[in-house]
Design a protein around this motif. Structure first.
Motif, short mmCIF file in Angstrom:
data_model
loop_
_atom_site.label_atom_id
_atom_site.label_comp_id
_atom_site.label_asym_id
_atom_site.label_seq_id
_atom_site.Cartn_x
_atom_site.Cartn_y
_atom_site.Cartn_z
N THR A 1 12.13 -33.64 -57.18
CA THR A 1 12.19 -32.53 -56.59
C THR A 1 10.29 -32.32 -56.27
OG1 THR A 1 13.55 -30.22 -57.87
CG2 THR A 1 12.04 -29.81 -56.38
N ALA A 2 9.70 -32.62 -57.18
CA ALA A 2 7.79 -32.76 -56.85
C ALA A 2 8.13 -33.99 -55.82
CB ALA A 2 7.21 -32.79 -58.02
N LEU A 3 8.64 -34.79 -56.19
CA LEU A 3 8.23 -35.60 -54.87
C LEU A 3 9.02 -35.41 -53.67
CD1 LEU A 3 10.19 -39.06 -56.83
CD2 LEU A 3 7.39 -38.42 -56.22
N VAL A 4 9.93 -34.29 -53.55
CA VAL A 4 10.02 -33.83 -51.96
C VAL A 4 9.52 -32.80 -51.58
CG1 VAL A 4 12.25 -32.95 -51.20
CG2 VAL A 4 12.68 -34.38 -52.99
N ALA A 5 8.52 -31.92 -52.62
CA ALA A 5 8.03 -31.01 -52.19
C ALA A 5 6.38 -31.67 -51.55
CB ALA A 5 7.45 -30.12 -53.39
N GLY A 6 6.20 -32.43 -52.49
CA GLY A 6 5.14 -33.37 -51.96
C GLY A 6 5.05 -34.06 -50.98
N ALA A 7 6.14 -34.78 -50.90
CA ALA A 7 6.16 -35.66 -49.99
C ALA A 7 5.80 -34.61 -48.21
CB ALA A 7 7.69 -36.09 -49.62
N PHE A 8 6.38 -33.79 -47.98
CA PHE A 8 6.10 -32.81 -46.44
C PHE A 8 5.24 -31.82 -46.66
CE2 PHE A 8 10.30 -30.89 -48.56
CZ PHE A 8 9.83 -29.24 -48.36
N SER A 9 4.60 -31.44 -48.42
CA SER A 9 3.46 -30.50 -48.45
C SER A 9 2.43 -30.61 -47.55
CB SER A 9 3.62 -30.32 -49.46
OG SER A 9 3.99 -29.20 -50.58
N LEU A 10 1.75 -30.89 -47.17
CA LEU A 10 0.77 -31.90 -46.29
C LEU A 10 0.61 -32.00 -44.93
CD1 LEU A 10 -0.84 -34.12 -48.98
CD2 LEU A 10 -0.95 -31.69 -48.03
N ARG A 11 1.63 -31.27 -44.44
CA ARG A 11 2.65 -31.59 -42.90
C ARG A 11 1.98 -30.34 -42.42
NH1 ARG A 11 5.10 -36.67 -42.17
NH2 ARG A 11 6.07 -37.23 -43.84
N GLY A 12 1.65 -28.97 -42.58
CA GLY A 12 1.50 -27.82 -42.22
C GLY A 12 1.15 -26.52 -42.89
N PRO A 13 1.21 -25.40 -42.56
CA PRO A 13 1.10 -24.27 -43.35
C PRO A 13 2.59 -24.08 -43.82
CG PRO A 13 -0.16 -23.74 -41.51
CD PRO A 13 0.11 -25.25 -40.94
N VAL A 14 3.54 -23.97 -43.09
CA VAL A 14 4.52 -23.61 -43.32
C VAL A 14 4.79 -24.57 -44.23
CG1 VAL A 14 7.70 -22.87 -42.69
CG2 VAL A 14 4.70 -22.39 -40.91
N ALA A 15 5.38 -25.70 -43.73
CA ALA A 15 5.79 -27.11 -44.67
C ALA A 15 4.76 -26.73 -46.52
CB ALA A 15 5.26 -27.82 -44.55
N SER A 16 3.54 -26.33 -46.16
CA SER A 16 3.25 -26.25 -48.04
C SER A 16 3.27 -25.07 -48.57
CB SER A 16 1.84 -26.04 -47.39
OG SER A 16 0.51 -25.81 -48.76
N VAL A 17 3.59 -24.06 -47.51
CA VAL A 17 4.30 -23.62 -48.27
C VAL A 17 6.04 -23.26 -49.29
CG1 VAL A 17 5.89 -20.35 -48.56
CG2 VAL A 17 3.19 -21.47 -47.38
N ALA A 18 6.27 -23.34 -48.00
CA ALA A 18 8.40 -24.43 -48.80
C ALA A 18 8.17 -25.35 -49.58
CB ALA A 18 9.12 -24.78 -47.14
N GLY A 19 7.68 -26.28 -49.22
CA GLY A 19 6.80 -27.23 -50.45
C GLY A 19 6.83 -26.70 -51.93
N MET A 20 5.89 -26.07 -51.90
CA MET A 20 5.27 -25.08 -53.37
C MET A 20 6.84 -24.02 -53.73
SD MET A 20 2.24 -23.33 -54.00
CE MET A 20 2.78 -21.17 -53.24
N HIS A 21 7.31 -23.70 -52.91
CA HIS A 21 7.91 -22.85 -53.16
C HIS A 21 10.05 -23.39 -53.72
CE1 HIS A 21 5.24 -20.12 -52.21
NE2 HIS A 21 6.18 -19.13 -53.21
N LEU A 22 9.62 -24.87 -53.15
CA LEU A 22 11.07 -25.62 -53.22
C LEU A 22 11.01 -25.75 -55.14
CD1 LEU A 22 13.68 -27.38 -52.57
CD2 LEU A 22 12.14 -28.86 -52.58
N LEU A 23 9.62 -26.46 -55.17
CA LEU A 23 9.33 -27.11 -56.57
C LEU A 23 10.06 -25.76 -57.59
CD1 LEU A 23 8.60 -28.93 -58.70
CD2 LEU A 23 6.27 -29.11 -57.66
N LEU A 24 8.25 -24.21 -56.87
CA LEU A 24 8.17 -23.14 -58.34
C LEU A 24 9.85 -22.65 -58.71
CD1 LEU A 24 6.20 -21.13 -56.35
CD2 LEU A 24 5.91 -22.04 -58.99
N GLY A 25 10.85 -23.30 -57.53
CA GLY A 25 12.12 -22.88 -57.65
C GLY A 25 13.52 -23.27 -58.63
N ALA A 26 12.83 -24.74 -58.68
CA ALA A 26 13.53 -25.53 -59.51
C ALA A 26 12.74 -25.51 -61.11
CB ALA A 26 13.35 -26.85 -59.00
N THR A 27 11.74 -24.84 -60.74
CA THR A 27 10.52 -24.82 -62.79
C THR A 27 11.86 -23.97 -62.76
OG1 THR A 27 8.70 -26.00 -61.10
CG2 THR A 27 8.91 -24.81 -63.56
N ILE A 28 11.46 -22.50 -62.35
CA ILE A 28 11.84 -21.03 -62.69
C ILE A 28 13.36 -20.97 -62.99
CG2 ILE A 28 12.41 -18.83 -62.49
CD1 ILE A 28 9.45 -19.79 -62.91
#
Length: 595
Positions: free
Chosen positions: A119-146
């Motif tokens: 999940t971290a690899l997937v989130a990090g791969a597209f988190s720097l592609r723009g504001p919406v992608a950054s928010v989605a990537g961070m919360h994808l990983l947060l959801g997996a963590t919780i």
């Protein structure tokens, strides 16, 4: 190339003093985001109250977690942008929680680690592609963590749906004002441009002129972002008078900024009747957005704005006309006359975007983020055993280089956690009922909403306190004050060690790229041909100033990172300032040749 800056004293007469006082007090009264604080309190308390009344406490707590993340991404941007961001956040968090839950229910620690790593690899791969992608990537990983750290009873789909419902609640609370304030955000952004233009004219001829011009650029950049969807050709033949008025106000704001820049470049002080022109235009173009005063002009006895005088020739006593003695005053008079009813060229303003990180940067960040998350998960397993989430969750929040300097974010995270732990420990002592705990959640949710807009440490304080209460409502009554502080410090240390050992030049590289692109944009603006159209000139000018502002922010971020400076390292700020002065001179010369 640049005229000398002359200083002049601030002249203040009796009728002007109350206006200055109001302008000084107004930011103090409007800086507190009351509406956002109310939304934060309601969004976090409402699910818990529903859970208490219905007996569905666990789903309500999960919904409150989703609301907590939604409050962290609430903003004052256009409603369409908010909806898109909340939808991306909710779907990504739900998918991440589903993956985490499946891994946790397998009973294998290796499955949890594999889930977090992938999940971290997937989130990090597209988190720097723009504001919406950054928010989605961070919360994808947060959801997996919780999902992999907090066991939730019931069917596997219940928790993701509850999380999605919490995010949806924040979406509804944040976007509902659209029904009766549909264009409020756009009007506020445009009004900020006209106010910044008035302030900049007031600073003409002083040492604060350059900084005032930068504030005007920032306001115009924000208005350009807010008005983005309206500046494209309309799909339907039917015309919306309010939208057309906003588009006109934006195009006039672009021209106004050009005139103001020229007047600042000319470097002479301006009388109040001239500095009041932008606010007079705002009163005409944006009705309902002014506060009853126009800086530089006296108030009427009835407290209303003096408005635009009605003269047969369309002029105002004391204001410059088109035969004024400087290019800046002539351009200002032309823009003012345009606001009084002339037709303008509403060609779409094509402004080039700032450069984005390349594929190698995305890959490196994804690998480093996955390594930090796995290291944090290993430490959590060794220190606390299975079903630990605080360490990897903190890594996800801290390691966001696109949100600002990593070191400062880590430091503020630690400070906010310490203060949040102390605050919740103090207010929880007299709390002996569930409703008291819900009241605490509402208070700290409002505090977090304020912190999101003002300071990351303050937002972390509210988030930390809320999480403690939510964990307690889930049935975990252990005393975790000390361990949470140590976990936060450990997670921050993991991020800082990995980041600065492997990628310490990330901020400086970003500053180099942004500065190089900004200097190239300034050169293109300098080399514009004499026969270029007004729309093309404005596009080149806006691109140059916008990218210079982005480069200055990137340079500021790089300066805040604790890395050893190379003596040969370029002075970004000096290059940017020189390029800004060049653009000011080009603007003055362009308007001197004719509006």
């Amino acid at each position: 190339m640049t005229p000398p800056v002359r200083t002049r004293p601030d002249h203040e007469s009796g009728w002007l003093a109350p206006t200055r006082l109001r302008r000084a007090v107004r930011p103090l009264l409007t800086s507190l985001p009351v509406a956002a604080a109310v939304r934060g309190a309601v969004a976090l308390a409402l699910p818990l109250l529903v859970g208490v009344f219905t007996g569905w406490v666990i789903p309500s707590v999960i919904a409150a977690i989703g609301a907590l993340w939604g409050v962290g991404q609430d903003g004052s941007d256009p409603y369409r942008s908010r909806v898109l961001r909340f939808v991306a956040l909710g779907l990504a968090a739900a998918v991440g929680m589903t993956a985490g839950e499946v891994a946790l229910r397998s009973g294998q620690s290796t499955a949890v680690a594999a889930c977090l790593g992938v999940t971290a690899l997937v989130a990090g791969a597209f988190s720097l592609r723009g504001p919406v992608a950054s928010v989605a990537g961070m919360h994808l990983l947060l959801g997996a963590t919780i999902g992999s750290g907090i066991p939730v009873p019931g069917p596997w789909w219940q928790a993701p749906l509850a999380l999605l419902a919490g995010v949806g609640l924040v979406l509804v609370l944040s976007a509902t004002p659209w029904l009766w304030r549909r264009h409020h955000v756009e009007q506020a952004a445009l009004f900020a441009v006209y106010r910044a233009a008035s302030d900049a004219l007031g600073a003409a001829g002083t040492t604060g002129a350059a900084e005032a011009r930068r504030r005007l650029t920032d306001a115009l950049d924000n208005a350009q972002h807010v008005m983005g969807r309206y500046r494209t050709p309309r799909r339907h033949p039917a015309s919306d008078a309010r939208v057309d008025g906003l588009v006109t106000a934006f195009h006039l704001a672009v021209r106004l900024a050009e005139a103001v820049t020229t007047l600042l470049w000319e470097g002479r002080g301006l009388p109040p009747v001239v500095t009041s022109v932008p606010m007079l235009m705002a009163v005409r173009l944006l009705p309902g957005r002014h506060d009853g005063t126009v800086p530089g002009l006296p108030d009427r006895e009835d407290g209303t704005v003096p408005g635009l005088p009605d003269r047969e020739d369309g002029t105002v006593p004391g204001l410059p006309d088109r035969e004024a003695d400087s290019p800046g005053l002539r351009a200002l008079a032309h823009v003012y006359a345009t606001a009084d009813g002339e037709r303008i060229d509403d060609a779409t303003l094509h402004v080039a975007a700032s450069p984005r990180p390349g594929r190698s940067v995305h890959l490196r960040y994804a690998v480093l983020l996955a390594g930090c998350v796995l290291a944090a998960q290993l430490c959590a397993e060794l220190l606390h055993g299975p079903r630990s989430y605080w360490l990897p969750m903190t890594v996800v929040f801290v390691y966001k280089p696109d949100f600002g300097p990593v070191f400062r974010r880590a430091l503020h995270r630690c400070v906010g956690t310490v203060v949040g732990v102390a605050a919740i420990g103090a207010v929880s002592l007299p709390a002996h009922s569930t409703y008291a705990l819900i009241g605490e959640v509402a208070f700290f949710g409002a505090l977090m909403a304020v912190g999101v807009r003002h300071h990351y440490a303050l937002a972390t304080t509210g988030l930390t306190a809320v999480v403690f209460v939510l964990v307690d409502l889930l049935g975990d009554h252990r005393s975790l004050y000390g361990p949470r502080i140590l976990d936060t410090a450990l997670a921050a240390a993991i991020v800082l060690v990995v980041h600065f050992a492997v990628w310490r030049d990330s901020a400086t590289s970003r500053a180099d790229i942004q500065t190089e692109a900004a200097l190239a944009a300034a050169s293109r603006y300098r080399d514009l041909s004499p026969g270029v159209t007004s729309a093309e000139r404005q596009a080149l000018r806006r691109t140059a100033y916008r990218q210079l502002a982005d480069a200055r922010r990137a340079a500021g971020h790089a300066r805040r990172e604790p890395v050893r400076r190379d003596r040969t390292q370029p002075d970004w700020e000096e290059s940017i300032t020189t390029a800004e002065q060049l653009c000011d001179a080009v603007t003055g010369r362009s308007l001197g040749a004719g509006p």
